[in-house]
Enzyme design. Structure first.
Site, short mmCIF file in Angstrom:
data_model
loop_
_atom_site.label_atom_id
_atom_site.label_comp_id
_atom_site.label_asym_id
_atom_site.label_seq_id
_atom_site.Cartn_x
_atom_site.Cartn_y
_atom_site.Cartn_z
N ASP A 142 -3.23 -18.39 -27.56
CA ASP A 142 -3.98 -19.63 -27.41
C ASP A 142 -3.40 -20.63 -28.40
O ASP A 142 -2.37 -20.35 -29.04
CB ASP A 142 -5.48 -19.40 -27.60
N CYS B 193 -4.11 -14.88 -31.18
CA CYS B 193 -5.11 -15.94 -31.32
C CYS B 193 -5.42 -16.05 -32.81
O CYS B 193 -4.64 -15.59 -33.63
CB CYS B 193 -6.36 -15.65 -30.48
N THR C 182 -7.75 -14.56 -34.73
CA THR C 182 -7.98 -13.27 -35.39
C THR C 182 -7.38 -12.08 -34.63
O THR C 182 -7.28 -11.00 -35.19
CB THR C 182 -9.49 -12.99 -35.52
N GLY C 183 -7.05 -12.26 -33.38
CA GLY C 183 -6.60 -11.17 -32.52
C GLY C 183 -7.77 -10.48 -31.83
O GLY C 183 -7.58 -9.77 -30.84
N GLY D 151 -10.58 -11.74 -30.15
CA GLY D 151 -10.92 -12.23 -28.82
C GLY D 151 -9.92 -11.77 -27.78
O GLY D 151 -10.28 -11.34 -26.68
N HIS E 93 -0.75 7.35 -31.97
CA HIS E 93 -1.94 8.10 -31.59
C HIS E 93 -2.63 7.56 -30.35
O HIS E 93 -3.18 8.34 -29.56
CB HIS E 93 -2.95 8.13 -32.74
N ASN E 94 -2.64 6.25 -30.16
CA ASN E 94 -3.41 5.64 -29.07
C ASN E 94 -2.58 5.17 -27.90
O ASN E 94 -3.13 4.71 -26.91
CB ASN E 94 -4.25 4.47 -29.61
N ARG F 224 -2.11 16.42 -28.78
CA ARG F 224 -3.57 16.21 -28.80
C ARG F 224 -3.91 14.74 -28.58
O ARG F 224 -4.98 14.43 -28.05
CB ARG F 224 -4.16 16.72 -30.11
N HIS F 225 -3.00 13.85 -28.94
CA HIS F 225 -3.25 12.42 -28.75
C HIS F 225 -3.19 12.04 -27.27
O HIS F 225 -3.94 11.17 -26.82
CB HIS F 225 -2.26 11.59 -29.56
N ARG G 113 -6.48 12.66 -25.68
CA ARG G 113 -7.47 11.63 -26.03
C ARG G 113 -7.23 10.34 -25.24
O ARG G 113 -8.18 9.69 -24.80
CB ARG G 113 -7.43 11.38 -27.53
#
Length: 146
Positions: free
Chosen positions: A8, A65, A67-68, A70, A98-99, A132-133, A136
């Protein structure tokens, strides 16, 4: 890697830094806007980037943006997106390892250009660890289907 980048008005200046770093890493970058400092709505750009990544037109995305936050909230409404706000390098490493995050969200009013460069470099060089990740991450995918 093909990367979609969006911001933005609050993230416009940092977006140029991010694009430069991504290109220096050898990635193909599409700038999906915004292109000026006129006030605009971050969900519009989050949607463009997130839908492009989810559809497979892009391997990953970056959203910026103030803060990141939104951007991450909006992008995570798109099934298949795992958007992570990363304010420092360790967060970027874990978001990928991990994610298996596929969209990096940055806050231009939170991190300066030097830190942002290192966050981007980390996010785009660390691979998902699997194991294991992966189990998840699959549970996250199952949540999206409900």
């Amino acid at each position: 890697m093909k990367v979609a980048v969006g911001s933005d008005h609050g993230g416009l200046d940092l977006k140029e830094t991010v694009i430069s770093v991504l290109r220096s890493l050898g990635h193909e970058v599409d700038d999906l806007g915004t292109y000026d400092r006129n006030s605009c709505d971050y969900p519009d750009y989050a949607q463009k980037v997130a839908e492009g990544v989810a559809a497979g037109r892009y391997d990953r995305g970056v959203l910026i943006c103030g803060t990141g936050l939104g951007m991450s909230i909006a992008a995570n409404k798109v099934p298949g997106i795992r958007a992570a706000v990363c304010n420092e390098i360790y967060m970027a490493r874990m978001a990928r390892a991990h994610n298996d995050a596929n969209v990096l969200c940055l806050g231009a009013r939170v991190v300066g250009p030097g830190v942002a460069e290192e966050i981007v470099r980390t996010f785009f060089t660390v691979e998902h660890e699997g194991g294991r990740h992966a189990r998840r991450v699959e549970k996250i995918r199952l949540l999206e289907r409900r």
